[in-house]
Design an enzyme around this catalytic site. Structure first.
Site, PDB file in Angstrom:
ATOM      1  N   ASP A  10     -42.427 -42.831  38.808  1.00 41.94           N
ATOM      2  CA  ASP A  10     -42.242 -43.534  37.626  1.00 41.94           C
ATOM      3  C   ASP A  10     -42.387 -44.756  37.541  1.00 41.94           C
ATOM      4  OD1 ASP A  10     -39.494 -44.171  38.504  1.00 41.94           O
ATOM      5  OD2 ASP A  10     -38.924 -43.678  36.207  1.00 41.94           O
ATOM      6  N   GLU A  11     -42.755 -45.390  38.786  1.00 41.80           N
ATOM      7  CA  GLU A  11     -42.890 -47.032  38.951  1.00 41.80           C
ATOM      8  C   GLU A  11     -44.065 -47.484  39.230  1.00 41.80           C
ATOM      9  OE1 GLU A  11     -39.329 -47.918  41.746  1.00 41.80           O
ATOM     10  OE2 GLU A  11     -38.314 -46.664  40.474  1.00 41.80           O
ATOM     11  N   ASP A  55     -41.072 -49.318  35.019  1.00 39.40           N
ATOM     12  CA  ASP A  55     -40.351 -48.067  35.117  1.00 39.40           C
ATOM     13  C   ASP A  55     -40.279 -47.262  33.850  1.00 39.40           C
ATOM     14  OD1 ASP A  55     -37.746 -47.577  37.704  1.00 39.40           O
ATOM     15  OD2 ASP A  55     -38.203 -46.302  35.718  1.00 39.40           O
TER      16      ASP A  55
HETATM   17  P1  TTP Z   1     -35.591 -43.324  38.354  1.00 38.90           P
HETATM   18  O1  TTP Z   1     -36.429 -44.224  37.688  1.00 38.90           O
HETATM   19  O2  TTP Z   1     -34.510 -43.643  39.302  1.00 38.90           O
HETATM   20  O3  TTP Z   1     -34.485 -42.744  37.171  1.00 38.90           O
HETATM   21  P2  TTP Z   1     -34.790 -42.298  35.580  1.00 38.90           P
HETATM   22  O4  TTP Z   1     -36.256 -42.610  35.190  1.00 38.90           O
HETATM   23  O5  TTP Z   1     -34.428 -40.843  35.395  1.00 38.90           O
HETATM   24  O6  TTP Z   1     -33.603 -43.417  34.735  1.00 38.90           O
HETATM   25  P3  TTP Z   1     -33.838 -44.934  34.500  1.00 38.90           P
HETATM   26  O7  TTP Z   1     -34.206 -44.849  32.932  1.00 38.90           O
HETATM   27  O8  TTP Z   1     -32.913 -45.245  35.115  1.00 38.90           O
HETATM   28  O9  TTP Z   1     -35.187 -45.569  35.056  1.00 38.90           O
HETATM   29  O10 TTP Z   1     -36.349 -41.973  38.904  1.00 38.90           O
HETATM   30  C1  TTP Z   1     -37.388 -41.639  38.275  1.00 38.90           C
HETATM   31  C2  TTP Z   1     -37.259 -39.957  38.388  1.00 38.90           C
HETATM   32  O11 TTP Z   1     -37.131 -39.607  39.744  1.00 38.90           O
HETATM   33  C3  TTP Z   1     -36.203 -39.156  37.705  1.00 38.90           C
HETATM   34  O12 TTP Z   1     -36.505 -39.054  36.199  1.00 38.90           O
HETATM   35  C4  TTP Z   1     -36.196 -37.982  38.321  1.00 38.90           C
HETATM   36  C5  TTP Z   1     -36.521 -38.349  39.807  1.00 38.90           C
HETATM   37  N1  TTP Z   1     -35.171 -38.377  40.571  1.00 38.90           N
HETATM   38  C6  TTP Z   1     -34.484 -37.349  41.346  1.00 38.90           C
HETATM   39  O13 TTP Z   1     -35.197 -36.312  41.090  1.00 38.90           O
HETATM   40  N2  TTP Z   1     -33.406 -37.617  42.079  1.00 38.90           N
HETATM   41  C7  TTP Z   1     -32.830 -38.825  42.002  1.00 38.90           C
HETATM   42  O14 TTP Z   1     -31.605 -39.089  42.518  1.00 38.90           O
HETATM   43  C8  TTP Z   1     -33.381 -39.983  41.198  1.00 38.90           C
HETATM   44  C9  TTP Z   1     -32.694 -41.302  41.277  1.00 38.90           C
HETATM   45  C10 TTP Z   1     -34.552 -39.923  40.637  1.00 38.90           C
HETATM   46 MG    MG Z   2     -37.249 -44.592  35.604  1.00 35.72          MG
HETATM   47 MG    MG Z   3     -38.033 -45.322  38.951  1.00 33.03          MG
END
Ligand code: TTP
Ligand code: MG
Ligand code: MG
Length: 363
Positions: A108-109, A9
């Site tokens: 992103d995963e 991730d």
């Molecule tokens: P995530 O992997 O949930 O969040 P993140 O990468 O920003 O933070 P973390 O370090 O905790 O992993 O989500 C990936 C992307 O998806 C995030 O950068 C933006 C998008 N996203 C949204 O647009 N709205 C949301 O509510 C979430 C959770 C994510």
């Molecule tokens: Mg992330």
């Molecule tokens: Mg994610």
């Protein structure tokens, strides 16, 4: 051979991309936002860097509230979806180059089953994970967090707890010791609603959840989810990782904080789900020719609206079309309150690499 799974991730993905693009942002709070409407501040936060999180800012929060919490010298930036999609594809290509089975979970995963590549050897998997982190960083400048475990759930939780820039391995014999002290919410599929039900039963940790009688678990969650939880917390979950078939449609729906008939409120939540659904669509290489609105009312009626769109319609235009649909739904019924709202992209067309349309480019 023992299954070995990696979960990758990216850290604060959208916000980190902006930092890499402009390193002077690294020392300040950064939020990336979807601007949804009429006023300058309507919309939601999509991603926040760790400095912004210190002020309590997080994804899904309104831009208004985020601005109130953040200091003056913060960066409040608009999403640049096509950039994130491009980088997401690069990351997935890097991961794919390690062999194994790759299942893209979101923009992103990804889950990687590397059992064959490492011959079931966890130490080799740890080295592979470390190499993958370095390669992702070399090619994109981005850090990610990686979990290694005997199944995708343990790998995901390991990645989550090691954030940011983490690498954590949980060997098969360590699974229950690793999971049991964690809060129930650490488990994918356990949201705040389930957390609340469990908390009322006096259950806060996965260990307490494991001690629960299976029949009780089944009564609370239903067979499918009960079995999933049961297997995971006992450390016997062993689902195979298969690549996803191409989607026929991409939809996403969200429950509003309160029932409303305020168009801006609805658009606020829609902006977030639309950007996530669009990201998913694009990172899978698709453009939609149909756009649908899903509304679930306070009386649990489901209403839908659908229209044809030009494949490659931008995020702003998509939100404008949805706004008109929302207004129409309200116009048809003056007693209607919205409980949940969602979007559906269908009529999907594969984007070929060369003739790549400018899907969801920022306007
Ligand atoms: P995530 O992997 O949930 O969040 P993140 O990468 O920003 O933070 P973390 O370090 O905790 O992993 O989500 C990936 C992307 O998806 C995030 O950068 C933006 C998008 N996203 C949204 O647009 N709205 C949301 O509510 C979430 C959770 C994510
Ligand atoms: Mg992330
Ligand atoms: Mg994610």
């Amino acid at each position: 051979m023992a299954r070995v799974v990696l979960f990758v991730d990216l850290d604060y993905f959208f916000a980190q991309v902006e930092e890499v693009n402009n390193p002077s942002l690294k020392t300040m709070p950064v939020v990336v936002c979807v601007f949804s409407g009429r006023t300058m501040d309507s919309g939601v936060v999509s991603s926040a860097n760790y400095l912004a999180r210190r002020y309590g800012v997080k994804a899904g929060m309104s831009i208004k509230l985020a601005k109130r919490l953040l200091p003056q010298e913060s960066a409040v930036l608009p999403v640049r979806m096509s950039r994130y999609v491009e980088i997401s594809r690069t990351v997935m290509d890097v991961l794919r180059s390690f062999g194994g089975v790759l299942r893209v979970e979101s923009i992103d995963e990804a889950v990687m089953d590397v059992t064959r590549v490492v011959g079931g050897d966890f130490d080799a998997a740890y080295r592979l994970a470390s190499d993958a982190k370095r390669r992702v960083f070399d090619e994109t400048g981005l850090t990610c967090s990686v979990g290694v475990g005997p199944n995708w759930v343990v790998a995901k939780v390991a990645a989550d707890v090691s954030k940011p820039n983490g690498l954590k391995m949980v060997r098969p014999e360590e699974v229950t010791d690793f999971l049991h002290p964690l809060a129930v919410k650490a488990l994918p599929g356990v949201g705040s609603k389930t957390e609340k039900i469990l908390s009322e039963m006096g259950i806060k940790t996965l260990g307490e959840l494991d001690a629960l009688n299976y029949e009780v678990l089944e009564k609370v969650f239903g067979t499918k989810k009960a079995l999933f939880i049961h297997q995971v917390v006992k450390g016997v979950f062993d689902e195979a990782i298969v690549e996803r078939p191409p989607p026929k449609q991409v939809s996403k729906i969200i429950t509003l904080k309160r029932n409303t008939r305020d168009v801006d409120d609805v658009m606020q939540s829609l902006a977030n789900v639309v950007s996530q659904a669009a990201a998913k669509l694009e990172s899978n290489g698709y453009a939609a020719s149909k756009l649908g609105l899903i509304v679930i009312t306070s009386t649990i009626r489901t209403l839908t609206r659908q229209t044809e769109i030009r494949p490659g319609t931008g995020l702003d235009e998509t939100l404008r079309i949805l706004r008109r649909m929302v207004e129409e739904v309200f116009g048809d019924d003056e007693n209607l309150y919205v409980r949940r709202v969602g979007v559906r992209f269908s009529g999907l067309q594969k984007l070929s690499g060369q003739t790549k349309l400018n899907v969801f480019t920022e306007s």
